[in-house]
Motif scaffolding. Structure first.
Motif, PDB file in Angstrom:
ATOM      1  N   UNK A 141       5.611  11.222  19.915  1.00 56.10           N
ATOM      2  CA  UNK A 141       5.970  10.449  18.838  1.00 56.10           C
ATOM      3  C   UNK A 141       5.454   8.939  18.981  1.00 56.10           C
ATOM      4  N   UNK A 142       5.624   8.643  20.149  1.00 58.30           N
ATOM      5  CA  UNK A 142       4.975   7.264  20.507  1.00 58.30           C
ATOM      6  C   UNK A 142       3.374   7.018  20.314  1.00 58.30           C
ATOM      7  N   UNK A 143       2.883   8.307  20.739  1.00 58.77           N
ATOM      8  CA  UNK A 143       1.347   8.196  20.533  1.00 58.77           C
ATOM      9  C   UNK A 143       1.093   8.359  19.106  1.00 58.77           C
ATOM     10  N   UNK A 144       1.875   9.055  18.137  1.00 58.19           N
ATOM     11  CA  UNK A 144       1.861   9.130  16.838  1.00 58.19           C
ATOM     12  C   UNK A 144       1.477   7.698  16.198  1.00 58.19           C
ATOM     13  N   UNK A 145       2.785   6.857  16.798  1.00 57.86           N
ATOM     14  CA  UNK A 145       2.940   5.487  16.353  1.00 57.86           C
ATOM     15  C   UNK A 145       1.701   4.684  16.643  1.00 57.86           C
ATOM     16  N   UNK A 146       1.205   4.782  17.867  1.00 55.85           N
ATOM     17  CA  UNK A 146       0.065   4.016  18.209  1.00 55.85           C
ATOM     18  C   UNK A 146      -1.170   4.506  17.318  1.00 55.85           C
ATOM     19  N   UNK A 147      -1.468   5.699  17.137  1.00 53.02           N
ATOM     20  CA  UNK A 147      -2.388   6.332  16.287  1.00 53.02           C
ATOM     21  C   UNK A 147      -2.487   5.628  14.934  1.00 53.02           C
ATOM     22  N   UNK A 148      -1.138   5.450  14.218  1.00 49.33           N
ATOM     23  CA  UNK A 148      -1.195   5.048  12.763  1.00 49.33           C
ATOM     24  C   UNK A 148      -1.608   3.555  12.752  1.00 49.33           C
ATOM     25  N   UNK A 149      -0.891   2.909  14.152  1.00 48.84           N
ATOM     26  CA  UNK A 149      -1.129   1.362  14.110  1.00 48.84           C
ATOM     27  C   UNK A 149      -2.673   1.242  14.175  1.00 48.84           C
ATOM     28  N   UNK A 150      -3.458   1.905  15.034  1.00 47.19           N
ATOM     29  CA  UNK A 150      -4.804   1.523  15.321  1.00 47.19           C
ATOM     30  C   UNK A 150      -5.728   2.148  14.229  1.00 47.19           C
ATOM     31  N   UNK A 151      -5.372   3.014  13.556  1.00 47.71           N
ATOM     32  CA  UNK A 151      -5.988   3.792  12.500  1.00 47.71           C
ATOM     33  C   UNK A 151      -5.882   2.770  11.007  1.00 47.71           C
ATOM     34  N   UNK A 152      -4.696   2.041  10.983  1.00 44.96           N
ATOM     35  CA  UNK A 152      -4.677   0.961  10.156  1.00 44.96           C
ATOM     36  C   UNK A 152      -5.684  -0.260  10.309  1.00 44.96           C
ATOM     37  N   UNK A 153      -5.354  -0.654  11.492  1.00 47.23           N
ATOM     38  CA  UNK A 153      -6.069  -1.957  11.840  1.00 47.23           C
ATOM     39  C   UNK A 153      -7.707  -1.446  11.836  1.00 47.23           C
ATOM     40  N   UNK A 154      -8.109  -0.363  12.565  1.00 45.88           N
ATOM     41  CA  UNK A 154      -9.537  -0.062  12.644  1.00 45.88           C
ATOM     42  C   UNK A 154     -10.128   0.140  11.145  1.00 45.88           C
ATOM     43  N   UNK A 155      -9.447   0.357  10.110  1.00 45.67           N
ATOM     44  CA  UNK A 155     -10.005   0.628   8.712  1.00 45.67           C
ATOM     45  C   UNK A 155     -10.589  -0.710   8.203  1.00 45.67           C
ATOM     46  N   UNK A 234       4.563   3.635  11.399  1.00 44.60           N
ATOM     47  CA  UNK A 234       4.234   4.533  10.132  1.00 44.60           C
ATOM     48  C   UNK A 234       4.662   3.815   8.910  1.00 44.60           C
ATOM     49  N   UNK A 235       5.326   2.704   8.803  1.00 48.87           N
ATOM     50  CA  UNK A 235       5.792   1.888   7.675  1.00 48.87           C
ATOM     51  C   UNK A 235       4.647   0.911   7.690  1.00 48.87           C
ATOM     52  N   UNK A 236       4.005   0.508   8.662  1.00 51.21           N
ATOM     53  CA  UNK A 236       2.808  -0.415   8.614  1.00 51.21           C
ATOM     54  C   UNK A 236       1.551   0.392   8.038  1.00 51.21           C
ATOM     55  N   UNK A 237       1.547   1.686   8.517  1.00 51.36           N
ATOM     56  CA  UNK A 237       0.476   2.330   7.850  1.00 51.36           C
ATOM     57  C   UNK A 237       0.493   2.828   6.208  1.00 51.36           C
ATOM     58  N   UNK A 238       1.912   3.086   6.044  1.00 54.04           N
ATOM     59  CA  UNK A 238       2.034   3.614   4.616  1.00 54.04           C
ATOM     60  C   UNK A 238       2.034   2.166   3.592  1.00 54.04           C
ATOM     61  N   UNK A 239       2.179   0.952   4.257  1.00 50.40           N
ATOM     62  CA  UNK A 239       2.157  -0.126   3.566  1.00 50.40           C
ATOM     63  C   UNK A 239       0.786  -0.443   2.906  1.00 50.40           C
ATOM     64  N   UNK A 240      -0.315  -0.236   3.882  1.00 52.06           N
ATOM     65  CA  UNK A 240      -1.686  -0.569   3.541  1.00 52.06           C
ATOM     66  C   UNK A 240      -2.587   0.726   3.088  1.00 52.06           C
ATOM     67  N   UNK A 241      -1.803   1.944   3.052  1.00 53.16           N
ATOM     68  CA  UNK A 241      -2.261   3.171   2.501  1.00 53.16           C
ATOM     69  C   UNK A 241      -3.296   3.081   1.427  1.00 53.16           C
ATOM     70  N   UNK A 242      -2.922   2.568   0.360  1.00 52.36           N
ATOM     71  CA  UNK A 242      -3.556   2.392  -0.814  1.00 52.36           C
ATOM     72  C   UNK A 242      -4.656   1.526  -0.721  1.00 52.36           C
ATOM     73  N   UNK A 243      -4.939   0.715   0.116  1.00 55.26           N
ATOM     74  CA  UNK A 243      -6.132  -0.457   0.389  1.00 55.26           C
ATOM     75  C   UNK A 243      -7.160   0.459   1.290  1.00 55.26           C
ATOM     76  N   UNK A 244      -7.128   1.434   2.033  1.00 59.54           N
ATOM     77  CA  UNK A 244      -7.787   1.992   2.985  1.00 59.54           C
ATOM     78  C   UNK A 244      -9.091   2.477   1.959  1.00 59.54           C
TER      79      UNK A 244
END
Length: 248
Positions: A141-155, A234-244
């Motif tokens: 679960x920790x790794x999933x969180x790291x992945x979502x956070x880096x995915x959002x920033x990397x976009x 997860x909340x951080x990722x979903x907050x910006x999902x529409x912008x990706x």
């Protein structure tokens, strides 16, 4: 999608999935040969049984390599699948699950090699190894969180991918892979425990190799931090999902 991700890694090779076993086996054998004597090993490993230090290193590398694979790949996942994301209603958050499961499968293969090696050397495993899922699940679960956070920033910028390439190798030396936290000077151990990857390395070693239960405070604190990373990322990722769609 997970099956396709797993198949791509060894596409075109003759041995195929055998490489997933052969690679870890060669690595573990090399560590055993190199560290079969006490010369150059940390004080905590001296006097241990044959192969103990090599298994300790290998266990640490399994954990860290799982983290590093996702840290390297996550910043570019949305760019990698930009065509699908832009042309259809695609749940982009599932890309993190796919990447984590893919990396987890290879980690499990390496873990299987380690278990076989331990059984061959010791003719048994500690009963505490049955509790391993209680550590592996929050780590996943920790790794999933790291992945979502880096995915959002990397976009938003590809600089995140270059940053991971720069800092992950350095972070490896701050993680107790080739040493134990007990080898760290006592006045610095608190700071060493701020590294959740290192805590998971220590807890997995305790359960799988040493037959010890992790300290309650260490376990509770690490799991609590992991769940916080999971939910807030997860909340951080979903907050910006529409912008990706507009930035990738």
């Amino acid at each position: 999608m997970v099956r396709r991700e797993l198949a791509v890694r060894f596409r075109g090779s003759i041995l195929g999935w055998l490489w997933a076993i052969f690679g870890p086996l060669v690595m573990l054998s090399a560590y055993t040969v190199i560290f079969s004597s006490a010369v150059g090993v940390p004080s905590s490993a001296k006097g241990g049984p044959f192969g103990a230090y090599s298994m300790s290193i290998f266990a640490g590398l399994i954990v860290f390599n799982l983290f590093s694979e996702l840290a390297y790949r996550s910043p570019g996942l949305l760019h990698e699948h930009s065509n699908v994301i832009k042309k259809s209603i695609f749940p982009s958050e599932t890309l993190a699950w796919t990447a984590a499961i893919r990396a987890g499968v290879y980690a499990l293969i390496s873990l299987g090699v380690l278990v076989v090696f331990e059984l061959a050397l010791r003719w048994g495993m500690p009963a505490t190894s049955l509790l391993l899922p209680l550590v592996v699940l929050p780590f996943f679960l920790f790794l999933l969180g790291i992945s979502w956070f880096l995915m959002a920033l990397g976009s938003f910028t590809r600089d995140v991918a270059h940053l991971m390439i720069s800092i992950v190798p350095v972070f490896m030396f701050a993680t107790p892979i080739f040493y134990s936290i007990n080898d760290v000077p006592e006045h610095l151990r608190f700071y060493a425990h701020l590294n959740p990857i290192g805590n998971y390395v220590e807890m997995i070693r305790d359960l799988l190799l040493l037959g010890q239960l992790p300290g309650f405070l260490l376990y509770a604190g690490t799991v609590g931090a992991s769940l916080a990373v999971f939910f807030y990322s997860y909340r951080f990722f979903m907050q910006y999902k529409a912008v990706f769609v507009d930035v990738i």
